[in-house]
Design an enzyme around this catalytic site. Structure first.
Site, mmCIF file in Angstrom:
data_model
loop_
_atom_site.group_PDB
_atom_site.id
_atom_site.type_symbol
_atom_site.label_atom_id
_atom_site.label_comp_id
_atom_site.label_asym_id
_atom_site.label_seq_id
_atom_site.Cartn_x
_atom_site.Cartn_y
_atom_site.Cartn_z
ATOM 1 N N CYS A 81 -33.056 16.373 7.149
ATOM 2 C CA CYS A 81 -33.058 15.193 8.203
ATOM 3 C C CYS A 81 -33.904 13.865 7.466
ATOM 4 O O CYS A 81 -34.806 14.111 6.780
ATOM 5 C CB CYS A 81 -33.887 15.574 9.507
ATOM 6 S SG CYS A 81 -33.021 16.758 10.315
ATOM 7 N N CYS A 163 -36.105 24.290 12.953
ATOM 8 C CA CYS A 163 -35.098 23.269 12.776
ATOM 9 C C CYS A 163 -34.613 23.037 14.038
ATOM 10 O O CYS A 163 -34.182 24.042 14.972
ATOM 11 C CB CYS A 163 -34.032 24.039 11.808
ATOM 12 S SG CYS A 163 -32.699 22.771 11.433
ATOM 13 N N GLU A 378 -3.031 20.458 1.843
ATOM 14 C CA GLU A 378 -4.323 20.827 1.714
ATOM 15 C C GLU A 378 -4.508 21.912 0.304
ATOM 16 O O GLU A 378 -3.582 22.694 0.331
ATOM 17 C CB GLU A 378 -4.964 21.721 2.953
ATOM 18 C CG GLU A 378 -6.427 22.377 2.548
ATOM 19 C CD GLU A 378 -7.432 21.446 1.957
ATOM 20 O OE1 GLU A 378 -8.117 22.074 1.066
ATOM 21 O OE2 GLU A 378 -7.528 20.406 2.967
ATOM 22 N N CYS A 450 -15.785 10.900 5.861
ATOM 23 C CA CYS A 450 -17.098 11.503 6.090
ATOM 24 C C CYS A 450 -18.091 10.778 4.759
ATOM 25 O O CYS A 450 -19.125 11.294 5.090
ATOM 26 C CB CYS A 450 -16.923 13.113 5.694
ATOM 27 S SG CYS A 450 -16.405 13.633 3.821
#
Length: 493
Positions: A81, A163, A378, A450
Site C-alpha cells: 500500500c 492486511c 487472447e 491498467c
C-alpha cells in the site's frame, strides 16, 4: 545537488503512480513513495539535464491529512500500500489529479474537458478476490513467514495478518498454512540458493458465493530447481550420457512422493476444512513448480480436495474462475469498471465487436447480449478456454474466442469490426499491432488501461490516425495502493 547528498524538502505533488516531486532549497527532486504535504529527506541518486532523482530516506513529518491510527498495522513496512494513510476521499483526489495531469500532457493545450473524474471502489477493505502470498523469512534464519515482500526488498517476507485488502477468510487460511509448515520445519524456497520447498500460497475467493480455493505452490524437492538448471546448462554432447527421459521422470516422481510425505497435506487439508470461515473452502490444490522465476506457475497441479473452480457473478453474468484465470482482482470494482466500458460503448445493437487482449472474455460477454457478434483474441490459451466455457454457461452463442497474439491473429480474421475494445496488459499494445488495429478505421475504440502511462504512450498513434479523446474516466480498483484504471473513448472523425 550531488550524487549521494541528503536533501530535505516538502512534497509538492505525487505523479502516477507514486512519483513524488519534492521541493528543496536546491531545487526539485523526484522520489518514489512520498505523499503530498509530507516533509521528507531524500538521498540524491542521479542528476541529468537539470533533473534530479533520489531515493526516499525518511518521512520527517506527515501530511496534516494523514491518519496513521486508521491504517493497516503493516503500512510503511509492507510494500503493498502507498496512500492508505489518507482518508479515502483524499486517495481519490490524489489519483484523479494524477490522471488529469497525464491526460493534459497529450491533449491540445492541456485541455482536459473530456476527463470525467474518478469512480470509487464500492469496497475499500477486503476487496481483493485473489492473493499470491510468498513463503520466506523476515530476517535471515528467522521464523517461517507467509505474506508480502517488505517494502523495497526482494527477499524479506512479512506476515500480514492485519492486511486491509485481504478478506478475513484469506487471512485465517494463510495463518493456518504457515503454522502447519512452521511446526513441521519445512524450508521455504530460497531464490538465490535455489533450494527449499515452500514457494507460494495462491488464494482465490468469490464475492458472490463465498467460495474459496487454496493452492499451495512448492518445488518437487529441496534441490529440484537447481538440478533442473544444471541439466539445462550441460552441453548437448554430455546430455546424451544422462539417464533417459523416462528415468528422469521416474526420479522426479520419487522426489515428489517424498516431499508429499514431508508436507502432510492430508493433515493440512483437515485443518483448513475445520476453520470457522464466513464462506467455505471449496478446493485445495497442490501446484508443483520447479522453475527458477519467482512467479506462480504450474508444472503439474493436483486437486487434493473439492474443485479447482470457484464461481463469481458480475453484472448478471456468471463466471467460473480457475487457479490461473485472468480476472479482475476487485469484483465489486470490476462491475464499476465494466459498467463504464458499456456506457462508453453506447448502443451496440447489430454491431460487430472485437475485444482484443480479451483475457477470460468478461467484457466480450457483457457486450454480447445485444451485439451482432463479439470476437475476442487472447494469447493465453487457458484464458481462452475459460472464456469459451463461461460463454457457454451464460448461453451466449454470438461470442467467439481465438487463442493467439493480437499482432498475428488479426491477420487470420476475415470479418471487420464496427467497434474495438482494447484491454492490453500493463505494457500496453505492441507497437507493430497498433497499425493493424488502426487500419480498421472503426468509428469508436474503447481503451481500458491498467497502467495509464501505457495509454499515454500509445495515444499519439491514435491521434495521427484521426482519433480524438472524447471521454475519459478513472476507476479506483485498488484502494490504498498506487493503482488506478483508466477507461478512454476514442472517436474518429
Amino acid at each position: 545537488m550531488k550524487r549521494g547528498q541528503l536533501v530535505e524538502g516538502t512534497v509538492l505533488r505525487a505523479d502516477y503512480p507514486d512519483r513524488a516531486m519534492v521541493q528543496t532549497e536546491e531545487g526539485e527532486i523526484e522520489a518514489k513513495g512520498a505523499l503530498p504535504g509530507q516533509t521528507v529527506s531524500v538521498r540524491v541518486k542521479k542528476t541529468a539535464k537539470g533533473r534530479a532523482k533520489g531515493i526516499l530516506n525518511e518521512v520527517m513529518q506527515r501530511s496534516p491529512r494523514e491518519n496513521l491510527a486508521a491504517v493497516c498495522p503493516h503500512f510503511g513496512i509492507c510494500g503493498g500500500c502507498y496512500c492508505e494513510s489518507l482518508p479515502y476521499e483524499d486517495q481519490l483526489a490524489l489519483k484523479s489529479g494524477q490522471m488529469e495531469r497525464l491526460l493534459a500532457s497529450i491533449l491540445p493545450e492541456g485541455e482536459t474537458g473530456c476527463y470525467e473524474g474518478i469512480l470509487p471502489s464500492p469496497e475499500q477493505e477486503g476487496y481483493r478476490n485473489k492473493m499470491e502470498l510468498t513463503f520466506g523469512d523476515l530476517t535471515p534464519g528467522g521464523p517461517l513467514t507467509l505474506g508480502q515482500h517488505r517494502k523495497n526488498s526482494y527477499y524479506d517476507i512479512l506476515d500480514v495478518p492485519g492486511c486491509r485488502n485481504m478478506h478475513r477468510d484469506m487471512i485465517a487460511t494463510a495463518a493456518c498454512v504457515r503454522q502447519h509448515f512452521a511446526a513441521l520445519g519445512i524450508p521455504f524456497y530460497h531464490r538465490m540458493r535455489q533450494t527449499g520447498i515452500l514457494r507460494h500460497l495462491l488464494l482465490r475467493r468469490s464475492r458472490a458465493t463465498g467460495e474459496m480455493m487454496a493452492a499451495l505452490v512448492t518445488t518437487s524437492s529441496e534441490q529440484a530447481v537447481a538440478q533442473k538448471q544444471e541439466l539445462r546448462a550441460l552441453p548437448r554432447e554430455m546430455q546424451d550420457s544422462l539417464p533417459t527421459e523416462a528415468a528422469r521422470a521416474e526420479a522426479l516422481e520419487k522426489q515428489r512422493a517424498e516431499t508429499e510425505a514431508r508436507l502432510d497435506l492430508p493433515g493440512l487439508c483437515r485443518k483448513l476444512r475445520e476453520l470457522p470461515l464466513s464462506g467455505k473452502l471449496t478446493g485445495f490444490l497442490h501446484i508443483w513448480n520447479d522453475t527458477p522465476a519467482d512467479i506462480v506457475q504450474s508444472d503439474r497441479t493436483d486437486v487434493l480436495y473439492g474443485s479447482e473452480i470457484i464461481h463469481e457473478n458480475l453484472l448478471g453474468l456468471h463466471f467460473e474462475i480457475a487457479p490461473f484465470s485472468f480476472f479482475q482482482t476487485n469484483s465489486a470494482g470490476a462491475e464499476v469498471l465494466y459498467g463504464t466500458v458499456r456506457e462508453f460503448a453506447g448502443a451496440v445493437q447489430s454491431r460487430r465487436i472485437f475485444d482484443l487482449y480479451s483475457g477470460t472474455g468478461t467484457i466480450a460477454q457483457l457486450l454480447a447480449g445485444t451485439a451482432a457478434s463479439v470476437t475476442g483474441i487472447e494469447i493465453v490459451e487457458s484464458a481462452v478456454e475459460d472464456a469459451r466455457r463461461n460463454a457457454r454457461e451464460n448461453g451466449l452463442t454470438n461470442c467467439s474466442f481465438l487463442a493467439g497474439d493480437v499482432l498475428t491473429t488479426l491477420d487470420e480474421v476475415r470479418e471487420k469490426p464496427d467497434l474495438i475494445i482494447l484491454d492490453p496488459p500493463r505494457d500496453g499494445i505492441h507497437p507493430k499491432a497498433l497499425p493493424k488495429i488502426l487500419a480498421y478505421g472503426v468509428p469508436c475504440i474503447i481503451y481500458v488501461s491498467c497502467k495509464p502511462t501505457s495509454f499515454i504512450r500509445d495515444y499519439p498513434a491514435f491521434a495521427a490516425a484521426g482519433y480524438r479523446l472524447t471521454r475519459a474516466r478513472a476507476v479506483d480498483m485498488f484502494p490504498g495502493t498506487s493503482g488506478t484504471e483508466l477507461v478512454s473513448c476514442l472517436q474518429r472523425g
